[in-house]
Scaffold this active site. Structure first.
Site, PDB file in Angstrom:
ATOM      1  N   GLU A 127      -2.859  10.464   3.097  1.00  0.00           N
ATOM      2  CA  GLU A 127      -4.119  10.517   3.879  1.00  0.00           C
ATOM      3  C   GLU A 127      -4.032  11.940   4.710  1.00  0.00           C
ATOM      4  OE1 GLU A 127      -4.528   5.926   5.525  1.00  0.00           O
ATOM      5  OE2 GLU A 127      -2.832   7.240   6.350  1.00  0.00           O
ATOM      6  N   GLU A 145       0.845  -0.977  -0.093  1.00  0.00           N
ATOM      7  CA  GLU A 145       0.002   0.065  -0.060  1.00  0.00           C
ATOM      8  C   GLU A 145       0.887   1.177  -0.173  1.00  0.00           C
ATOM      9  OE1 GLU A 145      -3.515  -0.298   2.470  1.00  0.00           O
ATOM     10  OE2 GLU A 145      -3.250   1.765   3.022  1.00  0.00           O
ATOM     11  N   GLY A 169       4.745   0.832   9.645  1.00  0.00           N
ATOM     12  CA  GLY A 169       4.429   1.986   8.784  1.00  0.00           C
ATOM     13  C   GLY A 169       5.670   2.716   8.499  1.00  0.00           C
ATOM     14  N   ARG A 170       5.708   3.341   7.399  1.00  0.00           N
ATOM     15  CA  ARG A 170       6.671   4.293   7.041  1.00  0.00           C
ATOM     16  C   ARG A 170       6.410   5.601   6.791  1.00  0.00           C
ATOM     17  NH1 ARG A 170       7.656  -0.898   5.688  1.00  0.00           N
ATOM     18  NH2 ARG A 170       9.913  -1.615   5.591  1.00  0.00           N
ATOM     19  N   GLU A 171       5.872   6.474   7.823  1.00  0.00           N
ATOM     20  CA  GLU A 171       4.944   7.654   7.695  1.00  0.00           C
ATOM     21  C   GLU A 171       6.067   8.488   7.803  1.00  0.00           C
ATOM     22  OE1 GLU A 171       5.112   5.528  10.360  1.00  0.00           O
ATOM     23  OE2 GLU A 171       3.055   4.761  10.719  1.00  0.00           O
ATOM     24  N   ARG A 219      10.959   3.977  17.558  1.00  0.00           N
ATOM     25  CA  ARG A 219      10.874   2.761  16.471  1.00  0.00           C
ATOM     26  C   ARG A 219      11.791   2.054  16.386  1.00  0.00           C
ATOM     27  NH1 ARG A 219       7.187   4.335  12.274  1.00  0.00           N
ATOM     28  NH2 ARG A 219       7.424   2.468  11.528  1.00  0.00           N
ATOM     29  N   ASP A 227       0.141   5.433   0.579  1.00  0.00           N
ATOM     30  CA  ASP A 227      -0.956   6.120   1.116  1.00  0.00           C
ATOM     31  C   ASP A 227      -0.556   7.816   0.988  1.00  0.00           C
ATOM     32  OD1 ASP A 227      -2.478   3.833   1.842  1.00  0.00           O
ATOM     33  OD2 ASP A 227      -1.573   3.913   3.968  1.00  0.00           O
ATOM     34  N   ILE A 237       1.814  -3.733  12.642  1.00  0.00           N
ATOM     35  CA  ILE A 237       2.151  -2.668  11.678  1.00  0.00           C
ATOM     36  C   ILE A 237       3.733  -2.212  11.655  1.00  0.00           C
ATOM     37  CG2 ILE A 237       1.575  -0.201  11.224  1.00  0.00           C
ATOM     38  CD1 ILE A 237      -1.041  -2.043  10.846  1.00  0.00           C
ATOM     39  N   GLY A 275      -2.153  -6.203  10.551  1.00  0.00           N
ATOM     40  CA  GLY A 275      -2.059  -6.837  12.176  1.00  0.00           C
ATOM     41  C   GLY A 275      -0.694  -6.253  12.687  1.00  0.00           C
TER      42      GLY A 275
END
Length: 313
Positions: free
Chosen positions: A136, A132, A164-166, A303, A134, A162, A160
């Site tokens: 957002e 994915e 993420g690479r925000e 992280r 995104d 997670i 489940g």
């Protein structure tokens, strides 16, 4: 004659000091009230959105869920969330690379807990093991700006467990006041996120394990994510302010579909056919990240970066 000379000398001195004082005041005003251009990114020098034709909603997309919370005409789409449902849409074709964009306008006021999204995904083709990419809009409370979140999931890292690479941004404009163009450029070697043709993030392929390579569809949606969307779930969706409305137009989805022949060449987000960004585009991106980025997962000490090796390779 001497008196005339003294008068002329006085006037010259007075005019000179007046000019210097005016110059000093002008410089002081510039320092105190800088040009609004200082709050706007430098020109990227290249506008990839102009290279691709817009399409009508029905030419490229279909309703995915919440049909009663969606209204479309030939060129625009409105979706909304209330107590009963949100809504989402999906491209007719999957792609393996391309330029994907839409002009979006989000709702002002209290929108905490509400997500307005435009993204790529293959979650229906690979449930529990999907990719994915995104864009957002994370809803907000009165008087606070929207947060624009960009994210990348690879092979189930969003299922489940997670990972993420925000990267998150507060934009240099109010996204509730007018339409602005948001886009994802995806090729086999990089992902570039753009706002009004300004690159805000580049995610290069460093390994097959950290990059999405399987075909994805283009999606958009509005939904309730009260558990995490606004300040880590501190503020929830408040349906006294319903409906929460998002508007999309100027849809663009151009590139190599999953059904295209192997020789289909990926499009580029820059003048370079091989991809990448120009020096001017990098300059604009650095400006955005320096002035408007509010979170970078690679710089988050909480992280576990063993799970995101692209941060240190």
């Amino acid at each position: 004659m001497f008196m005339v000379y003294r008068i002329v000398s006085f006037l010259s001195s007075w005019l000179s000091s007046t000019f210097l004082m005016a110059l000093f005041l002008s410089l002081l005003l510039i320092l105190m009230f800088p040009s609004t251009n200082a709050d706007w990114p430098p020109s990227p020098g290249y506008w990839p959105s102009s290279k691709f034709r817009p399409m009508s909603f029905y030419n490229g997309f279909r309703n995915l869920w919440g049909p009663g919370h969606q209204s479309a005409d030939q060129n625009a789409l409105t979706i909304w969330l209330d107590r009963t449902s949100g809504s989402g849409f999906k491209s007719v074709r999957p792609f393996r690379s391309g330029y994907f964009g839409a002009s979006i306008k989000v709702q002002p006021g209290y929108t905490a807990g509400v997500i307005t999204a435009f993204y790529l995904s293959n979650n229906e083709a690979h449930p529990g093991f999907h990719d994915e990419v995104d864009i957002e809009f994370l809803g907000t409370t009165f008087g606070k700006p929207y947060t624009l979140q960009t994210n990348v999931y690879i092979r189930g890292s969003g299922d489940g467990k997670i990972i993420g690479r925000e990267m998150k941004f507060h934009l240099w404009f109010d996204p509730t006041q007018d339409f602005h163009h948001y886009a994802i450029f995806w090729s086999p070697k990089e992902i570039i996120f753009l706002v009004d043709d300004v690159p805000i993030r580049r995610y290069p392929k460093k390994s097959a394990a950290t990059f999405p390579l399987r075909p994805m569809w283009v999606y958009g949606s509005i939904w309730d994510a009260s558990s995490w969307a606004t300040e880590d779930g501190k503020y929830k969706a408040d349906y006294r302010y319903q409906p929460f409305v998002a508007k999309y137009t100027n849809f663009k989805a151009n590139g190599c579909s999953a059904y295209a022949p192997a020789w289909c060449r990926p499009v580029s987000a820059s003048p370079f056919r091989s991809g990448g960004l120009t020096r001017q585009q990098y300059r604009a991106m650095r400006w955005v990240q320096r002035n408007h980025m509010v979170y970078d997962y690679c710089k988050d000490p909480k992280r576990n970066h063993a799970l995101t090796p692209e941060c240190w390779t």
